[in-house]
Design an enzyme around this catalytic site. Sequence first.
Site, PDB file in Angstrom:
ATOM      1  N   LYS A  90       1.967  -6.154   1.562  1.00  0.00           N
ATOM      2  CA  LYS A  90       2.396  -4.758   1.463  1.00  0.00           C
ATOM      3  C   LYS A  90       3.200  -4.600   0.185  1.00  0.00           C
ATOM      4  O   LYS A  90       4.198  -5.292  -0.024  1.00  0.00           O
ATOM      5  CB  LYS A  90       3.249  -4.402   2.680  1.00  0.00           C
ATOM      6  CG  LYS A  90       3.802  -2.991   2.636  1.00  0.00           C
ATOM      7  CD  LYS A  90       4.515  -2.651   3.925  1.00  0.00           C
ATOM      8  CE  LYS A  90       5.128  -1.276   3.857  1.00  0.00           C
ATOM      9  NZ  LYS A  90       5.828  -0.946   5.108  1.00  0.00           N
ATOM     10  N   LYS A 103      -1.962  -3.235   1.977  1.00  0.00           N
ATOM     11  CA  LYS A 103      -1.443  -1.873   1.906  1.00  0.00           C
ATOM     12  C   LYS A 103      -0.716  -1.662   0.602  1.00  0.00           C
ATOM     13  O   LYS A 103       0.095  -2.521   0.252  1.00  0.00           O
ATOM     14  CB  LYS A 103      -0.491  -1.680   3.093  1.00  0.00           C
ATOM     15  CG  LYS A 103       0.189  -0.343   3.155  1.00  0.00           C
ATOM     16  CD  LYS A 103       1.155  -0.336   4.307  1.00  0.00           C
ATOM     17  CE  LYS A 103       1.878   0.995   4.310  1.00  0.00           C
ATOM     18  NZ  LYS A 103       2.848   1.087   5.346  1.00  0.00           N
TER      19      LYS A 103
HETATM   20  C1  PBG Z   1       7.611   1.159   6.556  1.00  0.00           C
HETATM   21  C2  PBG Z   1       6.254   1.746   6.465  1.00  0.00           C
HETATM   22  C3  PBG Z   1       5.731   2.386   5.346  1.00  0.00           C
HETATM   23  C4  PBG Z   1       4.481   2.875   5.697  1.00  0.00           C
HETATM   24  C5  PBG Z   1       4.237   2.461   6.993  1.00  0.00           C
HETATM   25  N1  PBG Z   1       5.357   1.767   7.464  1.00  0.00           N
HETATM   26  C6  PBG Z   1       6.166   2.562   3.978  1.00  0.00           C
HETATM   27  C7  PBG Z   1       7.523   2.464   3.489  1.00  0.00           C
HETATM   28  O1  PBG Z   1       8.296   3.425   3.658  1.00  0.00           O
HETATM   29  O2  PBG Z   1       7.843   1.448   2.874  1.00  0.00           O
HETATM   30  C8  PBG Z   1       3.621   3.662   4.763  1.00  0.00           C
HETATM   31  C9  PBG Z   1       2.493   4.383   5.327  1.00  0.00           C
HETATM   32  C10 PBG Z   1       1.947   5.461   4.484  1.00  0.00           C
HETATM   33  O3  PBG Z   1       2.388   5.711   3.337  1.00  0.00           O
HETATM   34  O4  PBG Z   1       1.021   6.113   4.956  1.00  0.00           O
HETATM   35  N2  PBG Z   1       7.746  -0.088   7.073  1.00  0.00           N
HETATM   36 ZN    ZN Z   2      10.074  -0.411   7.269  1.00  0.00          ZN
END
Ligand code: PBG
Ligand code: ZN
Length: 327
Positions: A198, A251
């Site tokens: 991620k 992601k």
């Molecule tokens: C946080 C989280 C994020 C997303 C899902 N869980 C991002 C973040 O704020 O770092 C992003 C999902 C999206 O942008 O659709 N753990």
């Molecule tokens: Zn988070």
Amino acid sequence: MFPITRPRRLRQHPQLRRMVRENVLTASDLIYPLFAVPGESVAKEVTSMPGVYQLSVDKIVDEAKEVYDLGIPGIILFGIPEDKDKDATGAWHDCGIVQKAATAVKAAVPDLIVVADTCLCEYTDHGHCGYLEVGDLTGKVLNDPTLELLKKTAVSQAKAGADIIAPSGMMDGFVTAIRAGLDEAGFTDTPILSYAAKYASAYYGPFRDAAESSPQFGDRRTYQMDPGNAKEALKEVELDIAEGADMLMVKPALSYMDIIWRVKEITNLPVAAYNVSGEYSMVKAAALNNWIDEKKVVLETLTSFKRAGADLILTYHAKDAVRWLAD
Ligand code: PBG
Ligand code: ZN
């Protein structure tokens, strides 16, 4: 004379094209994200994500039925709690918003797979994905104390009925910690879908509006990955496999298709791609201006994730995509 091999021969008829198509998107590939909020009959559209709503649990249940009827196998739940605090109480409390939503959805639609996003950023008052040293204003999350909270959160989500636990905070060792917690609590059959690679991405902007989870100071670059790195993603993936992850996620998806491909090449575990909020919002904004053909762009993009190696796609376009596939 002339070319002997003529690839165009196989492109002359729609049925012929269908016969030789290598990658086909289906409803089975999709997971639909939902945002649960306290209250009743609440459906509040997220300004930066047209068509995406914060929903109270009763509305989440309605939505879950619709998703199931469309043939989409699963949803992923995010929660916006009543209160936020330094311990992220709303994340791991048995009466937390995701726990309530998971229980309600499983009661109403038992055959829909409920994935619980397991992180703390929606529940901490500072918006970071874990514990901070008292007085820290940089956002350097303390790794090991955070693991304890993630473990508690995962067990509580599983108890509430979540079928899959999906830790997204990029803490070192989170799969080990959560696996141990689930096993000790008797959830040996609950799979972990790890957000293995991620990235610290600007494409999460609209999600943070939807989940009300923007960090109040600092950023997430001490835990999420640097966009310049690819080998590091493979290192993260290897660690998560060794720690017992059942599925792996990359992601964001669109600007990281090379990573999806490279991850798929080194593992036999299912690979998921998260088509994140910013990717969705860009398409929506262009479509609302009639600058692109939304249907064609969405189906092309989702098919491209499959071609890149994704077995599963988490996407806010899921419901529309399934309807368009049936057209
Ligand atoms: C946080 C989280 C994020 C997303 C899902 N869980 C991002 C973040 O704020 O770092 C992003 C999902 C999206 O942008 O659709 N753990
Ligand atoms: Zn988070």
